[in-house]
Design a protein around this motif. Structure first.
Motif, short mmCIF file in Angstrom:
data_model
loop_
_atom_site.label_atom_id
_atom_site.label_comp_id
_atom_site.label_asym_id
_atom_site.label_seq_id
_atom_site.Cartn_x
_atom_site.Cartn_y
_atom_site.Cartn_z
N ALA A 40 0.82 -1.21 0.00
CA ALA A 40 0.00 0.00 0.00
C ALA A 40 0.86 1.26 0.00
CB ALA A 40 -0.93 0.00 1.21
N THR A 41 2.17 1.09 -0.07
CA THR A 41 3.09 2.24 -0.04
C THR A 41 3.40 2.70 -1.46
OG1 THR A 41 4.15 1.17 1.87
CG2 THR A 41 5.33 3.02 0.85
N PRO A 42 3.35 4.02 -1.71
CA PRO A 42 3.82 4.49 -3.00
C PRO A 42 5.35 4.29 -3.13
CG PRO A 42 2.47 6.15 -1.89
CD PRO A 42 2.76 5.08 -0.89
N ARG A 43 5.73 3.80 -4.26
CA ARG A 43 7.17 3.54 -4.49
C ARG A 43 8.04 4.76 -4.19
NH1 ARG A 43 10.68 0.54 -8.02
NH2 ARG A 43 8.95 -0.90 -8.32
N ASP A 44 7.59 5.94 -4.50
CA ASP A 44 8.45 7.12 -4.30
C ASP A 44 8.35 7.65 -2.87
OD1 ASP A 44 5.96 8.22 -4.33
OD2 ASP A 44 6.38 9.72 -5.87
N HIS A 45 7.78 6.88 -1.98
CA HIS A 45 7.63 7.33 -0.60
C HIS A 45 8.64 6.68 0.33
CE1 HIS A 45 5.41 8.92 2.82
NE2 HIS A 45 5.39 7.71 3.36
N ILE A 46 9.26 5.61 -0.12
CA ILE A 46 10.04 4.78 0.81
C ILE A 46 11.55 5.00 0.65
CG2 ILE A 46 10.42 2.74 -0.68
CD1 ILE A 46 9.02 2.67 2.90
N ARG A 47 12.27 4.68 1.72
CA ARG A 47 13.73 4.72 1.73
C ARG A 47 14.21 3.66 2.73
NH1 ARG A 47 11.59 9.43 1.95
NH2 ARG A 47 11.29 9.28 4.19
N PRO A 48 15.45 3.16 2.59
CA PRO A 48 15.95 2.22 3.61
C PRO A 48 15.97 2.83 5.01
CG PRO A 48 17.30 2.09 1.64
CD PRO A 48 16.35 3.24 1.42
N THR A 49 16.09 4.14 5.10
CA THR A 49 16.15 4.77 6.43
C THR A 49 14.76 5.04 7.01
OG1 THR A 49 16.23 6.94 5.39
CG2 THR A 49 18.34 5.92 5.97
N TYR A 50 13.73 4.80 6.21
CA TYR A 50 12.35 5.12 6.64
C TYR A 50 11.97 4.32 7.88
CZ TYR A 50 7.50 6.54 5.70
OH TYR A 50 6.26 7.09 5.77
N ARG A 51 11.46 5.00 8.88
CA ARG A 51 11.06 4.33 10.13
C ARG A 51 9.56 4.45 10.31
NH1 ARG A 51 14.05 6.91 14.98
NH2 ARG A 51 14.11 4.81 15.88
N ASN A 52 8.88 3.35 10.11
CA ASN A 52 7.47 3.32 10.44
C ASN A 52 7.34 2.81 11.89
OD1 ASN A 52 4.71 3.44 10.21
ND2 ASN A 52 4.58 2.10 8.42
N PHE A 53 6.23 3.05 12.53
CA PHE A 53 6.13 2.66 13.95
C PHE A 53 4.67 2.43 14.31
CE2 PHE A 53 6.41 7.22 13.38
CZ PHE A 53 5.32 7.73 14.09
N PHE A 54 4.45 1.39 15.07
CA PHE A 54 3.11 1.05 15.54
C PHE A 54 3.20 0.37 16.90
CE2 PHE A 54 1.91 1.57 11.09
CZ PHE A 54 0.69 2.21 11.23
N GLN A 55 2.08 0.39 17.60
CA GLN A 55 1.99 -0.35 18.86
C GLN A 55 2.04 -1.85 18.57
OE1 GLN A 55 -0.18 2.15 18.25
NE2 GLN A 55 0.07 3.58 19.95
N ALA A 56 2.56 -2.59 19.54
CA ALA A 56 2.82 -4.03 19.35
C ALA A 56 1.57 -4.82 19.00
CB ALA A 56 3.48 -4.60 20.61
N GLU A 57 0.40 -4.37 19.40
CA GLU A 57 -0.80 -5.18 19.18
C GLU A 57 -1.48 -4.88 17.85
OE1 GLU A 57 -0.58 -2.72 21.28
OE2 GLU A 57 -2.44 -1.56 21.40
N MET A 58 -0.96 -3.91 17.12
CA MET A 58 -1.63 -3.50 15.89
C MET A 58 -1.34 -4.49 14.77
SD MET A 58 -3.49 -0.96 16.23
CE MET A 58 -3.83 0.34 17.42
#
Lengths: 422, 422, 422, 422
Positions: free
Chosen positions: A391-409
């Motif tokens: 669901a991510t646009p190709r031009d949105h991502i990088r190896p340094t990109y940090r996504n984050f969510f709560q453990a139960e999600m």
């Protein structure tokens, strides 16, 4: 403020138009009713996303930089602010699904109004670094909400007893087969991680710094549904010893026995995806699992998840370039699919849970002002995910990109790969 | 089963068409989005009401009596059953607002399909007492949901920060003035209460029985906004001594300081009604108050609420016939209005809280089968309300009619009159 | 204020000493630790009861009428006030079990201090009607807390995995057998109910008034464990059709499958009572059931519970005098026991749920001042119980006595008899 | 299993007796009632700690290694197991405060019984590595509960409206003054962290591994009450911009405006400690703050908390040996006190929140079997604290010691020091 290269008026406007249009493309298959519901507090109604991303440009761009700008509606800021304390009062998050007004048509009119003004602004004023930055962050912000739109639409449809299909899409069938799982080895040493500050990035990716990694290895692809199914069928959800204490409580309180959207119908495992209900695709990466499940699977295997640093170092070493066939939203699969060729799957398909908590890097600095609330204030009790998803646009991502969510999600496209210290 | 007079085919079909059409008239001013939301668990989305009342006819009439009837959709019973244990599994009540499908259009198609089949059934089979009874109870059931539609639509619009208007309607202005409050006296003695069983009535109105009433008197009209405002402004919500212990807890936990839909804007009291936001209509009856508030107001006055028996006896004595100008839904005011002439307001405007708990009458018997769940199973921890409201169809009400709600409820059109034992 | 006959100094002091001593007798078998716990919010720690009943005399008697009285401790009013808004701030009810101080020894010292002062007051001042009334209400109040002490002690011991015995007591064995259930018939007519105001009574028993009763009959004894067991074993807790909707939810949410303190151990039904764990006494009245369970049992039988008026009229007709062998606390059985002889069991054993909600009688008036909070403010959402229990002092009960509890409560000694309209 | 040096019989028995006696010393000032309460779910009643630590030896030592050992009581395992899934069913954590039995006397008898058997076992069998390890881990486990006893006793006493004193102790007075805050600098480089495996340590301290640290500096002492008070008085609790989003919600939902146990009485700040209520000791380290508060204070200062690695490296560099005057439980101050001399306060006084989440080190391995549940299963959503507190036994702490708590916890002795990357 992060300094960025000034783009030409034309390019900036083109980017703006392209990204703004994509949000509406995503919603095109929806019925009006689908735009309204909020079946659980962490899901937002699609029309709220459409309005909120528009409010972002209205608030941070038009109100700041366009002389004489008149608000589309005096109460929309109250309706569409998400969590910016600096931007005033707002509707309680849990009440977003109660808002039948503004209607979908009104929200589209709001978008049209703001888009027209932004385009006029970008065509007429001098594009300062600050303006370009705000447009860019607004577009990356909108891309993040485009991802959320997929998660939320799938949640709304997948929790409806009629299980409607988002888009029929390609034939659902298992790909030819998955190559066996191999290890990618990495030597001990000092590695650089984090963003170097050149080009657009979020504040939480900076600053670039050094980490020491003990020697380790990491699998060369994501874990598949078939591999995860073995854990399910071995009774993995019934044996406390694989689980963190919180995870075990979570499993029992929520009576979890498989990933979200797995259904056992007449003895056959089915999965619900944006293409509707269909047989579990065994060669596709497992997805819709919580951190607890990812960790339990790894423990059952006698292994562990990689840290975000191990992941980043391995990604930069083995896959510094994004491969052509990576399964991003641009591929319009709308779900993780079986590995193709020798792709290491560092990019796309699903976000990979890491064993790293979401915390600030050394020399991390939140931007000044309201936009400083963007990332920094969430740096506790969340885990880092890497790599992007279908669901991510190709031009949105990088190896340094940090996504984050709560453990139960797990309503988003999550998955895992394994690692171990050598 | 309650025996009823067999109606002609024609009359029954005409009633059916009239009542069914009215549900859709009520929803006509809505936007599609308004049909979806459930801002609080006791509110149902309008499209759910439209579907549920249709399911009622499909389940209890067509499936029972029409040979070869095919369901419109195999999952709609799951979606649209409310609380009938005897009719199988169903969507959790709190999840009704999560159902974006079936769409509004589909629900209307469902209505059309069922209506066509009911009409065909009524035109072709012999109308037995049982069929006539089920049609009649289905129509009275639908009329009850028509009331709920008003409550729920007002709640949805009135809890939206944009405060949309349902219908502009008549000019909102205070009527010429309210005559002073007078007492209606009643002698001690044995009175008959409850329904005698002739003609349609709900099971909870039977059986007719005798009660002894000590001599009492009761006010000749409803309490007005002006009178209630005096209580508010005298600090009534801040003094525990007027309140039941539960009521005092309710006031404090919910920070209640006035009726629902009262707003103090720039020092002026406004009220939200189906006509939108407008100044408090001082001569209109106070409405949207809980039993706790009705009781506290009465205590502040040194009086009390009438029992349901006192109310019924006084109504039958002073107003045995429904007056022409009673403010029912047929008058299309959509809110209580100031007393007109010497009307005692026993009918319409707002449901009157009584000091009677909702309990079975002597010789009460619930019908056999699933319809036996209609009323009887709620006979604990609710209070009786009498007289109908501005959302009640005129042909739906009777002096013996017993409405019932929990003491804290106030999203419906509630009000009060006072009484005292002599 | 209720006018009472002035008692002699001597008698009043003797009553005071006797009742006050009884509270301490009840606690004599306890360990110090047993005085502290509050395992659920509606249970109070025994030492809190001992302190609260003492605070009652200190606050309403000594502080009002004894010149120069010095409080035992300045913070005890905060600790030991229960729910009297008029008497100031207090410890949250749910926090009573957190109060390890004052210690049990201190609470006994507090009692001793207050007792000494009350005795001195009663020996030295003129006993006005007001003083006599406050002493009497204080003693009846203490007797009510003596009942609560039994309920609460049994709850504390019966929810401990070690199941300690309160007092070994008499041999637990089934009595010789229970006579078959017979009906007591009552003619239709006007009956007088409520207290006539002569002698001590609580405000909620007044005023005496007339009710009309349709002809009815009522069983001549309480329902036994054997009879209730038949309901349990017939699947009564698994069939929604016997239950009120609230009751059915209560059963399912709490996974109730039998009365409180029933345990099926190795296929045998055991009950926990103040004598510890022992086999279910089949001929004893069933106890520790909620209103929901009483109502469901009656419905399963095709009958109903009596109203409080039917109960009172039948009691006055068939058992105007309290029989010698009634099982009150004075008999020291500490649990309901099998019917003895032809006793109708209107008195003692267990409180009988009626089908009457707890509401004010005509001409009911709460006393002025803080003591007016005693009964009146609870008159909503509770049901009336009649007749007293094995924990009630014999001199505390009257046919007009109205006990009241929420429908889901069952930690007290509750039971039922059946009725039907003829 | 961790290999440890085999101790002599004598030394092991002496350690056992010393540590076991200390638990009872800690409880000596208590009243029996104080042993029972559980005012909040994370607090355990003192007698539960005494029983649980005893159960630990009974379960893991006596039942495993002593032939013919008979349990003191068959139900105590159910009562005193904490969270070991591998050791069977247990009382729900939230119900510990409901257990009035076993009595305090019985718990002491249980301790005496188990102690006697352990001493006999250690005197008669060959002390294998495994036995020695279990005794040692049992003693360190008991020392951890000794800390908890202090936290829990202070909570019980400090939430009682009478505010009882645990022990009068030394005169409470501010020390002569606190030296100004200085920086300790650390060079960039690779540092070794974690335990080398020689001697006793908990599993979560292993394995030793390398980390790279960017150059940083760290304050040379803990933050004082005076410094923290400045934050409070500057409105720190009212300005969202210093807080993590979760922290801001926590502040508002719990209406937090200062550290736990701070009370503003007549305009003067008081603190409750084990010595009762007394004026805020301005030169003592601030304590009883959550991670949220520590982080907010640091942000207000424009700084941050150190990571656990930065803390450990600095501690090993500047204070490799525990100083004589460190404020551990052995000093019997029972609260943090003002810095003495040039002590860096790395040890004792209060646990220091770090900016590190509690996660496994590379090559971390949980022990086999039930003791493997000791630490590993908590490795998510908790933060690491370092250095020990005024409630820690001096011989219990090490620079590698990793304590861990949820971010909102603050009933223990917590504090902070500041850091920044250079």
């Amino acid at each position: 403020m992060i300094t960025i290269t000034k783009e030409s008026h034309t390019q900036l406007i083109a980017d703006f138009q392209r990204v703004r249009a994509q949000s509406q493309n995503i919603c095109a298959p929806l019925q009006k009713e689908d735009y309204v519901a909020q079946p659980v507090v962490f899901v937002s109604p699609p029309k709220w996303h459409l309005g909120h991303t528009t409010w972002f440009f209205e608030t941070f761009l038009l109100q700041e930089f366009m002389e004489g700008y008149e608000l589309f509606h005096p109460r929309y800021a109250y309706v569409f602010n998400s969590y910016y304390e600096g931007a005033g009062e707002r509707v309680q998050r849990s009440d977003r699904g109660n808002l039948t007004r503004p209607t979908v048509d009104k929200v589209y009119a709001y978008r049209e109004y703001v888009d027209r003004h932004v385009e006029r602004l970008l065509s007429t004023v001098e594009i300062t670094d600050e303006i370009a930055y705000i447009v860019q962050i607004g577009l990356h912000h909108e891309q993040q909400h485009q991802e959320l739109l997929f998660y939320d639409i799938q949640y709304i449809l997948g929790h409806n007893p009629l299980f409607p299909t988002y888009k029929e899409g390609a034939q659902i069938e298992s790909h030819a087969g998955t190559p066996s799982l191999e290890w990618l080895e990495m030597e001990e040493g000092i590695y650089e991680v984090g963003h170097d500050g050149k080009g657009f990035h979020f504040d939480n990716e900076g600053g670039k710094h050094r980490v020491f990694l003990e020697p380790y290895r990491i699998t060369d692809r994501l874990i598949t549904n078939a591999e995860y199914l073995a854990f399910v069928e071995a009774g993995g959800y019934k044996d406390y010893q694989y689980w963190l204490e919180e995870g075990w409580r979570w499993v029992n309180e929520n009576q979890v026995d498989s990933p979200m959207y797995w259904f056992k119908v007449n003895g056959q495992w089915q999965q619900f995806s944006m293409q509707g209900m269909h047989p579990l695709d065994l060669n596709a990466p497992v997805t819709h699992i919580s951190y607890y499940e990812a960790q339990a699977f790894a423990k059952w295997k006698g292994l562990r998840l990689p840290t975000e640093f191990e992941w980043e170092a391995a990604c930069l070493h083995y896959a510094p370039e994004i491969p052509e066939l990576a399964n991003f939203v641009d591929a319009e699969q709308f779900r993780p699919v079986a590995r193709q060729g020798k792709d290491y799957q560092f990019y796309g398909d699903c976000w990979e849970w890491t064993q790293s908590a979401y915390l600030p890097y050394p020399r991390y600095e939140a931007p000044e002002g309201t936009l400083g609330e963007y990332n920094g204030k969430f740096m506790v009790n969340q885990m880092v995910l890497k790599g992007g998803s279908c669901a991510t646009p190709r031009d949105h991502i990088r190896p340094t990109y940090r996504n984050f969510f709560q453990a139960e999600m797990r309503w988003h496209y999550t998955g895992l790969r394994l690692a171990e210290t050598l």
